[in-house]
Design a protein around this motif. Structure first.
Motif, PDB file in Angstrom:
ATOM      1  N   ILE A 196      64.189 -18.880  20.667  1.00  0.00           N
ATOM      2  CA  ILE A 196      63.399 -20.058  21.040  1.00  0.00           C
ATOM      3  C   ILE A 196      63.732 -20.499  22.464  1.00  0.00           C
ATOM      4  CG2 ILE A 196      63.055 -22.527  20.596  1.00  0.00           C
ATOM      5  CD1 ILE A 196      63.400 -21.834  17.573  1.00  0.00           C
ATOM      6  N   ILE A 197      65.016 -20.608  22.785  1.00  0.00           N
ATOM      7  CA  ILE A 197      65.367 -21.093  24.128  1.00  0.00           C
ATOM      8  C   ILE A 197      65.010 -20.068  25.200  1.00  0.00           C
ATOM      9  CG2 ILE A 197      67.127 -22.717  23.381  1.00  0.00           C
ATOM     10  CD1 ILE A 197      69.248 -20.714  24.206  1.00  0.00           C
ATOM     11  N   ASN A 198      64.733 -18.841  24.787  1.00  0.00           N
ATOM     12  CA  ASN A 198      64.262 -17.817  25.719  1.00  0.00           C
ATOM     13  C   ASN A 198      62.749 -17.631  25.622  1.00  0.00           C
ATOM     14  OD1 ASN A 198      66.514 -16.287  27.267  1.00  0.00           O
ATOM     15  ND2 ASN A 198      67.384 -16.776  25.257  1.00  0.00           N
ATOM     16  N   ASN A 199      62.081 -18.580  24.973  1.00  0.00           N
ATOM     17  CA  ASN A 199      60.616 -18.626  24.849  1.00  0.00           C
ATOM     18  C   ASN A 199      60.014 -17.415  24.131  1.00  0.00           C
ATOM     19  OD1 ASN A 199      60.424 -21.121  26.270  1.00  0.00           O
ATOM     20  ND2 ASN A 199      60.727 -19.987  28.157  1.00  0.00           N
ATOM     21  N   ASP A 200      60.774 -16.785  23.263  1.00  0.00           N
ATOM     22  CA  ASP A 200      60.249 -15.690  22.452  1.00  0.00           C
ATOM     23  C   ASP A 200      59.963 -16.246  21.054  1.00  0.00           C
ATOM     24  OD1 ASP A 200      59.567 -13.371  21.148  1.00  0.00           O
ATOM     25  OD2 ASP A 200      61.179 -12.174  22.039  1.00  0.00           O
ATOM     26  N   TYR A 201      58.876 -16.987  20.982  1.00  0.00           N
ATOM     27  CA  TYR A 201      58.553 -17.715  19.758  1.00  0.00           C
ATOM     28  C   TYR A 201      58.177 -16.793  18.601  1.00  0.00           C
ATOM     29  CZ  TYR A 201      58.528 -21.683  22.922  1.00  0.00           C
ATOM     30  OH  TYR A 201      58.878 -22.622  23.854  1.00  0.00           O
TER      31      TYR A 201
END
Length: 135
Positions: A73-78
């Motif tokens: 999530i914090i790496n925007n890989d939802y």
């Protein structure tokens, strides 16, 4: 008091980091999880994800798998985060925290219908959760 950078340098000097990607036992996984948390604390999110991915196949507990999802999530890989979280919901469909993370991902990706569906399921589990009523 030692700062977090100094503590990380000490761990590295004691050979607690994993340059060769060799994770022999559960203690190594714990160390990798701690190193991942360190990278999150100093806002090096890409390094946090790279570190935890080295032990991804060795993560056994739901808590550790949820931590992996949070790193995605914090790496925007939802998508990857959501896949992990939905698997966790299948294991424990009463875990409001995990369901809430799913709802947040749906909301952030514009899937309002699924965000509302997951919030509704949380309200069924925990009728006193007033924070969800704002959605």
């Amino acid at each position: 008091m030692k700062n977090i950078h100094h503590m990380h340098d000490e761990l590295k000097s004691l050979n607690f980091s994993f340059p060769n990607n060799s994770f022999e036992n559960e203690d190594d996984v714990v160390i990798a999880l701690n190193e991942t948390q360190h990278y999150i604390n100093i806002r090096q999110y890409e390094k946090s994800l790279l570190t935890i991915k080295k032990v991804e196949d060795k993560l056994k507990s739901c808590r550790d798998k949820k931590f992996l999802a949070e790193c995605y999530i914090i790496n925007n890989d939802y998508n990857r985060a959501l896949n992990i979280l939905l698997d966790l919901v299948k294991i424990d469909n009463l875990n409001c925290d995990t369901i809430s993370l799913c709802s947040s991902i749906y909301l952030n990706t514009g899937d309002i219908a699924n965000a509302i569906k997951h919030n509704d399921s949380i309200l069924k589990i925990n009728k006193n959760n007033k924070t969800l009523l704002i959605l």
